[in-house]
Motif scaffolding. Structure first.
Motif, mmCIF file in Angstrom:
data_model
loop_
_atom_site.group_PDB
_atom_site.id
_atom_site.type_symbol
_atom_site.label_atom_id
_atom_site.label_comp_id
_atom_site.label_asym_id
_atom_site.label_seq_id
_atom_site.Cartn_x
_atom_site.Cartn_y
_atom_site.Cartn_z
ATOM 1 N N VAL A 4 -5.580 -20.720 -5.688
ATOM 2 C CA VAL A 4 -6.515 -19.833 -6.330
ATOM 3 C C VAL A 4 -7.024 -20.694 -7.359
ATOM 4 O O VAL A 4 -6.448 -21.327 -8.572
ATOM 5 C CB VAL A 4 -5.856 -18.818 -6.774
ATOM 6 N N PHE A 5 -8.498 -20.746 -7.640
ATOM 7 C CA PHE A 5 -9.156 -21.093 -8.777
ATOM 8 C C PHE A 5 -10.033 -20.034 -9.355
ATOM 9 O O PHE A 5 -10.522 -18.812 -8.773
ATOM 10 C CB PHE A 5 -10.304 -22.147 -8.355
ATOM 11 N N THR A 6 -10.134 -20.222 -10.900
ATOM 12 C CA THR A 6 -11.059 -19.264 -11.444
ATOM 13 C C THR A 6 -12.126 -20.146 -11.866
ATOM 14 O O THR A 6 -12.267 -21.438 -12.156
ATOM 15 C CB THR A 6 -10.471 -18.803 -12.546
ATOM 16 N N ILE A 7 -13.555 -19.749 -11.650
ATOM 17 C CA ILE A 7 -14.659 -20.650 -11.872
ATOM 18 C C ILE A 7 -15.510 -19.836 -12.871
ATOM 19 O O ILE A 7 -16.390 -19.039 -12.382
ATOM 20 C CB ILE A 7 -15.332 -21.069 -10.598
ATOM 21 N N PRO A 8 -15.464 -19.870 -14.172
ATOM 22 C CA PRO A 8 -15.943 -18.814 -15.315
ATOM 23 C C PRO A 8 -17.652 -19.112 -14.774
ATOM 24 O O PRO A 8 -18.505 -18.222 -15.143
ATOM 25 C CB PRO A 8 -15.639 -19.497 -16.483
ATOM 26 N N ASP A 9 -17.935 -20.394 -14.523
ATOM 27 C CA ASP A 9 -19.441 -20.558 -14.638
ATOM 28 C C ASP A 9 -19.958 -20.344 -13.146
ATOM 29 O O ASP A 9 -21.375 -20.375 -13.025
ATOM 30 C CB ASP A 9 -19.862 -22.027 -15.027
ATOM 31 N N MET A 10 -19.378 -19.670 -12.292
ATOM 32 C CA MET A 10 -19.860 -19.066 -11.102
ATOM 33 C C MET A 10 -20.343 -17.465 -11.540
ATOM 34 O O MET A 10 -19.224 -16.819 -11.563
ATOM 35 C CB MET A 10 -18.764 -19.267 -9.922
ATOM 36 N N THR A 11 -21.542 -17.346 -11.592
ATOM 37 C CA THR A 11 -21.963 -16.085 -12.078
ATOM 38 C C THR A 11 -22.844 -15.176 -11.316
ATOM 39 O O THR A 11 -23.187 -14.285 -11.589
ATOM 40 C CB THR A 11 -22.690 -16.159 -13.541
ATOM 41 N N CYS A 12 -23.403 -15.852 -10.143
ATOM 42 C CA CYS A 12 -24.319 -15.096 -9.365
ATOM 43 C C CYS A 12 -24.029 -15.632 -7.881
ATOM 44 O O CYS A 12 -23.430 -16.475 -7.475
ATOM 45 C CB CYS A 12 -25.722 -15.527 -9.569
ATOM 46 N N SER A 13 -24.878 -14.661 -6.817
ATOM 47 C CA SER A 13 -24.693 -15.090 -5.514
ATOM 48 C C SER A 13 -25.308 -16.432 -5.197
ATOM 49 O O SER A 13 -24.535 -16.986 -4.400
ATOM 50 C CB SER A 13 -25.449 -14.133 -4.827
ATOM 51 N N HIS A 14 -26.122 -16.906 -5.947
ATOM 52 C CA HIS A 14 -26.743 -18.430 -5.563
ATOM 53 C C HIS A 14 -25.381 -19.144 -5.902
ATOM 54 O O HIS A 14 -25.162 -20.278 -5.107
ATOM 55 C CB HIS A 14 -27.699 -18.799 -6.443
ATOM 56 N N CYS A 15 -24.557 -19.160 -7.156
ATOM 57 C CA CYS A 15 -23.508 -19.915 -7.300
ATOM 58 C C CYS A 15 -22.546 -19.806 -6.358
ATOM 59 O O CYS A 15 -21.865 -20.734 -5.833
ATOM 60 C CB CYS A 15 -22.941 -19.384 -8.631
ATOM 61 N N GLU A 16 -22.244 -18.532 -5.747
ATOM 62 C CA GLU A 16 -21.326 -18.484 -4.752
ATOM 63 C C GLU A 16 -21.622 -19.079 -3.672
ATOM 64 O O GLU A 16 -20.747 -19.781 -2.806
ATOM 65 C CB GLU A 16 -21.226 -16.792 -4.390
ATOM 66 N N LYS A 17 -22.702 -19.210 -3.125
ATOM 67 C CA LYS A 17 -23.169 -19.782 -1.949
ATOM 68 C C LYS A 17 -22.987 -21.138 -2.203
ATOM 69 O O LYS A 17 -22.545 -22.180 -1.031
ATOM 70 C CB LYS A 17 -24.753 -19.612 -1.686
ATOM 71 N N THR A 18 -23.225 -21.813 -3.178
ATOM 72 C CA THR A 18 -23.183 -23.059 -3.363
ATOM 73 C C THR A 18 -21.856 -23.617 -3.562
ATOM 74 O O THR A 18 -21.440 -24.522 -2.742
ATOM 75 C CB THR A 18 -23.835 -23.313 -5.042
ATOM 76 N N ASP A 35 -14.211 -13.995 -4.785
ATOM 77 C CA ASP A 35 -14.574 -12.793 -5.677
ATOM 78 C C ASP A 35 -15.636 -13.336 -6.665
ATOM 79 O O ASP A 35 -14.956 -13.690 -7.650
ATOM 80 C CB ASP A 35 -13.237 -12.303 -5.542
ATOM 81 N N LEU A 36 -16.892 -12.732 -6.380
ATOM 82 C CA LEU A 36 -17.512 -13.412 -7.498
ATOM 83 C C LEU A 36 -17.466 -12.481 -8.717
ATOM 84 O O LEU A 36 -17.466 -12.950 -9.899
ATOM 85 C CB LEU A 36 -19.031 -12.905 -6.719
ATOM 86 N N ALA A 37 -17.042 -11.246 -8.549
ATOM 87 C CA ALA A 37 -16.829 -10.319 -9.975
ATOM 88 C C ALA A 37 -15.674 -10.947 -10.726
ATOM 89 O O ALA A 37 -15.941 -10.622 -12.032
ATOM 90 C CB ALA A 37 -16.454 -8.915 -9.632
ATOM 91 N N SER A 38 -14.598 -11.377 -10.264
ATOM 92 C CA SER A 38 -13.501 -11.942 -11.076
ATOM 93 C C SER A 38 -13.604 -13.436 -11.106
ATOM 94 O O SER A 38 -12.861 -13.909 -11.846
ATOM 95 C CB SER A 38 -12.324 -11.549 -10.367
ATOM 96 N N HIS A 39 -14.931 -13.923 -10.591
ATOM 97 C CA HIS A 39 -14.959 -15.406 -10.655
ATOM 98 C C HIS A 39 -13.932 -16.180 -9.946
ATOM 99 O O HIS A 39 -13.444 -17.423 -10.492
ATOM 100 C CB HIS A 39 -14.881 -16.058 -11.866
ATOM 101 N N ARG A 40 -13.179 -15.848 -8.775
ATOM 102 C CA ARG A 40 -11.993 -16.396 -8.374
ATOM 103 C C ARG A 40 -12.361 -16.928 -6.847
ATOM 104 O O ARG A 40 -13.020 -16.074 -6.234
ATOM 105 C CB ARG A 40 -10.785 -15.334 -8.042
ATOM 106 N N VAL A 41 -11.948 -17.995 -6.505
ATOM 107 C CA VAL A 41 -11.852 -18.550 -5.206
ATOM 108 C C VAL A 41 -10.656 -18.709 -4.750
ATOM 109 O O VAL A 41 -9.882 -19.479 -5.596
ATOM 110 C CB VAL A 41 -12.614 -19.765 -5.237
ATOM 111 N N THR A 42 -10.361 -18.360 -3.441
ATOM 112 C CA THR A 42 -8.911 -18.624 -2.962
ATOM 113 C C THR A 42 -9.251 -19.408 -1.722
ATOM 114 O O THR A 42 -9.917 -19.107 -0.828
ATOM 115 C CB THR A 42 -8.364 -17.276 -2.477
ATOM 116 N N ILE A 43 -8.510 -20.498 -1.515
ATOM 117 C CA ILE A 43 -8.475 -21.428 -0.604
ATOM 118 C C ILE A 43 -7.221 -21.870 0.229
ATOM 119 O O ILE A 43 -6.254 -21.766 -0.650
ATOM 120 C CB ILE A 43 -9.342 -22.798 -0.841
ATOM 121 N N GLU A 44 -7.205 -21.901 1.555
ATOM 122 C CA GLU A 44 -6.120 -22.267 2.306
ATOM 123 C C GLU A 44 -6.307 -23.505 2.786
ATOM 124 O O GLU A 44 -7.206 -23.976 3.577
ATOM 125 C CB GLU A 44 -5.650 -21.459 3.334
ATOM 126 N N GLY A 45 -5.905 -24.866 1.924
ATOM 127 C CA GLY A 45 -6.198 -26.151 2.461
ATOM 128 C C GLY A 45 -5.886 -27.063 1.120
ATOM 129 O O GLY A 45 -5.047 -26.748 0.274
#
Length: 65
Positions: A4-18, A35-45
């Motif tokens: 699980v990563f938190t990405i504070p500078d991922m703030t919009c749907s364009h960021c999420e897509k990128t 999860d854009l609202a919490s700025h979290r990315v979960t990855i299995e890999g």
């Protein structure tokens, strides 16, 4: 391995897509949940490859687990 990563500078749907595209290119078979609202990315890999891909896309991931 699930990471699980938190990405504070991922703030919009364009960021999420990128971020999603960067992870898809680096780890095409990895399961990714964003999860854009919490700025979290979960990855299995590969966590190191995922972090590198997110940074390469211009974002600042912080590993939570």
């Amino acid at each position: 391995m699930i990471t699980v990563f938190t990405i504070p500078d991922m703030t919009c749907s364009h960021c999420e897509k990128t971020v999603r595209n960067a992870l898809g290119n680096a780890l095409p078979d990895a399961a990714v949940s964003i999860d854009l609202a919490s700025h979290r990315v979960t990855i299995e890999g590969d966590a190191a490859k995922a972090e590198e891909a997110i940074r390469g896309a211009g974002y600042s991931p912080q590993r939570l687990s």
